[in-house]
Design a protein around this motif. Sequence first.
Motif, mmCIF file in Angstrom:
data_model
loop_
_atom_site.group_PDB
_atom_site.id
_atom_site.type_symbol
_atom_site.label_atom_id
_atom_site.label_comp_id
_atom_site.label_asym_id
_atom_site.label_seq_id
_atom_site.Cartn_x
_atom_site.Cartn_y
_atom_site.Cartn_z
ATOM 1 N N HIS A 74 5.368 9.331 -2.914
ATOM 2 C CA HIS A 74 5.368 8.962 -4.329
ATOM 3 C C HIS A 74 4.048 8.312 -4.736
ATOM 4 O O HIS A 74 3.439 8.690 -5.751
ATOM 5 N N CYS A 75 3.596 7.340 -3.947
ATOM 6 C CA CYS A 75 2.384 6.608 -4.322
ATOM 7 C C CYS A 75 1.136 7.481 -4.242
ATOM 8 O O CYS A 75 0.219 7.325 -5.045
ATOM 9 N N ILE A 76 1.091 8.399 -3.295
ATOM 10 C CA ILE A 76 -0.051 9.307 -3.214
ATOM 11 C C ILE A 76 -0.081 10.219 -4.435
ATOM 12 O O ILE A 76 -1.138 10.462 -5.036
ATOM 13 N N SER A 77 1.080 10.719 -4.831
ATOM 14 C CA SER A 77 1.125 11.618 -5.984
ATOM 15 C C SER A 77 0.788 10.895 -7.284
ATOM 16 O O SER A 77 0.228 11.490 -8.202
ATOM 17 N N GLN A 78 1.122 9.604 -7.366
ATOM 18 C CA GLN A 78 0.892 8.843 -8.592
ATOM 19 C C GLN A 78 -0.374 7.999 -8.547
ATOM 20 O O GLN A 78 -0.719 7.366 -9.556
ATOM 21 N N GLN A 79 -1.053 7.950 -7.389
ATOM 22 C CA GLN A 79 -2.246 7.107 -7.231
ATOM 23 C C GLN A 79 -1.926 5.653 -7.579
ATOM 24 O O GLN A 79 -2.520 5.039 -8.481
ATOM 25 N N THR A 80 -0.956 5.102 -6.839
ATOM 26 C CA THR A 80 -0.543 3.719 -7.056
ATOM 27 C C THR A 80 -0.508 2.984 -5.722
ATOM 28 O O THR A 80 -0.692 3.574 -4.657
ATOM 29 N N ILE A 81 -0.237 1.692 -5.797
ATOM 30 C CA ILE A 81 -0.249 0.824 -4.622
ATOM 31 C C ILE A 81 1.137 0.790 -3.981
ATOM 32 O O ILE A 81 2.156 0.796 -4.680
ATOM 33 N N LEU A 82 1.169 0.755 -2.660
ATOM 34 C CA LEU A 82 2.409 0.618 -1.900
ATOM 35 C C LEU A 82 2.361 -0.698 -1.133
ATOM 36 O O LEU A 82 1.421 -0.944 -0.378
ATOM 37 N N CYS A 83 3.367 -1.540 -1.338
ATOM 38 C CA CYS A 83 3.468 -2.805 -0.611
ATOM 39 C C CYS A 83 4.581 -2.692 0.427
ATOM 40 O O CYS A 83 5.723 -2.379 0.075
ATOM 41 N N ILE A 84 4.242 -2.925 1.703
ATOM 42 C CA ILE A 84 5.229 -2.893 2.780
ATOM 43 C C ILE A 84 5.225 -4.242 3.474
ATOM 44 O O ILE A 84 4.192 -4.696 3.971
ATOM 45 N N CYS A 85 6.401 -4.868 3.508
ATOM 46 C CA CYS A 85 6.542 -6.167 4.163
ATOM 47 C C CYS A 85 7.637 -6.086 5.220
ATOM 48 O O CYS A 85 8.425 -5.144 5.249
ATOM 49 N N GLY A 86 7.689 -7.085 6.076
ATOM 50 C CA GLY A 86 8.737 -7.138 7.078
ATOM 51 C C GLY A 86 8.297 -7.899 8.303
ATOM 52 O O GLY A 86 7.102 -8.119 8.531
ATOM 53 N N GLY A 126 7.803 -1.724 12.363
ATOM 54 C CA GLY A 126 7.198 -0.399 12.187
ATOM 55 C C GLY A 126 6.306 -0.233 10.983
ATOM 56 O O GLY A 126 6.033 0.892 10.569
ATOM 57 N N LYS A 127 5.790 -1.327 10.433
ATOM 58 C CA LYS A 127 4.953 -1.239 9.235
ATOM 59 C C LYS A 127 3.636 -0.508 9.530
ATOM 60 O O LYS A 127 3.283 0.475 8.873
ATOM 61 N N THR A 128 2.898 -1.012 10.506
ATOM 62 C CA THR A 128 1.625 -0.392 10.850
ATOM 63 C C THR A 128 1.838 0.985 11.469
ATOM 64 O O THR A 128 1.086 1.929 11.184
ATOM 65 N N PHE A 129 2.876 1.117 12.289
ATOM 66 C CA PHE A 129 3.167 2.420 12.888
ATOM 67 C C PHE A 129 3.421 3.464 11.805
ATOM 68 O O PHE A 129 2.989 4.622 11.940
ATOM 69 N N ALA A 130 4.102 3.082 10.726
ATOM 70 C CA ALA A 130 4.372 4.029 9.647
ATOM 71 C C ALA A 130 3.079 4.596 9.073
ATOM 72 O O ALA A 130 2.965 5.803 8.824
ATOM 73 N N SER A 131 2.089 3.732 8.884
ATOM 74 C CA SER A 131 0.821 4.216 8.331
ATOM 75 C C SER A 131 0.129 5.154 9.308
ATOM 76 O O SER A 131 -0.421 6.194 8.918
ATOM 77 N N ARG A 132 0.163 4.834 10.591
ATOM 78 C CA ARG A 132 -0.537 5.645 11.586
ATOM 79 C C ARG A 132 0.210 6.940 11.906
ATOM 80 O O ARG A 132 -0.409 7.930 12.294
ATOM 81 N N ALA A 133 1.520 6.940 11.738
ATOM 82 C CA ALA A 133 2.305 8.138 12.033
ATOM 83 C C ALA A 133 2.389 9.085 10.847
ATOM 84 O O ALA A 133 2.431 10.317 11.041
ATOM 85 N N LEU A 134 2.407 8.562 9.632
ATOM 86 C CA LEU A 134 2.657 9.393 8.459
ATOM 87 C C LEU A 134 1.400 9.875 7.748
ATOM 88 O O LEU A 134 1.365 10.998 7.246
#
Length: 276
Positions: free
Chosen positions: A59-71, A76-84
Amino acid sequence: MLIPTQAASPHAPAGAPTSPALFSLLPHYVDPDAHFLSLDGANALHTPGLREAWQALEHCISQQTILCICGPSGTGKTFASRALLPALAPDNHHHLLLRAHPDPADLRFALHHALDLDHAPPKDPGVADALIGDALRDQRPVLVVDEAQQLSDACFEYVRHLFDTTGGLTVMLIAGDHGERVLAKQRMLNSRTGARLALAPLHRRDITLALRNLHPLWQPVPSAALHAADARYGQGSLRRWACLTRHAQRALARTDRTELTPALLITLIDRLTSHR
């Protein structure tokens, strides 16, 4: 999680993979170094958190917006970025390398090198920002900032400046424990954020399936032993389970065993928790 209900842009990345079933293996290659400790033999799993991150990133890539991930740590926050991102934004994403508690000059320096701009970064901030802005408009990359709770107000203002002057920008802000409080205080994020995620540890009911798909070492271990180990040590954190897997691999190698037993698992956890 907050994802706007508006329809996705028709300019979503071509060839973006289809979301697979929970706890199945991801359908695309994931660099082994993406795992904590670069765990040998580990599989990249489609956890509930990764599913949410997948949908939010698309969604954020298609809309050119910011994604906030906390936890919390290990969810798996950093893993999500490296895997996806290699699948969703192949060859067009950058993990910004920043020191602890960076300032705008650090962001400017990291962006200059991540965007592969020619020559050394200009000393004049205005000139440097003009070059960075042109590159961001041309490349439209996904930027990843880990430990975003350490960013100063001036850094957030710099991100706002880049976002507004480039007509939108996909930035993945990853914040650790209690980081959601820091991001929530930044009013500039309110109108520029496409999604907010709060990742959580794995639920107890999912531990057996997740671990047996995560690594073949856990496949013969009884469910009761896995649940007991999670209660004592794992706590639903795949980072902790990666650490325990590494210790189990070494223990098996030392003893020439081929299969992990519940008794050996208890011994390993006793060692890991003896100094806590």
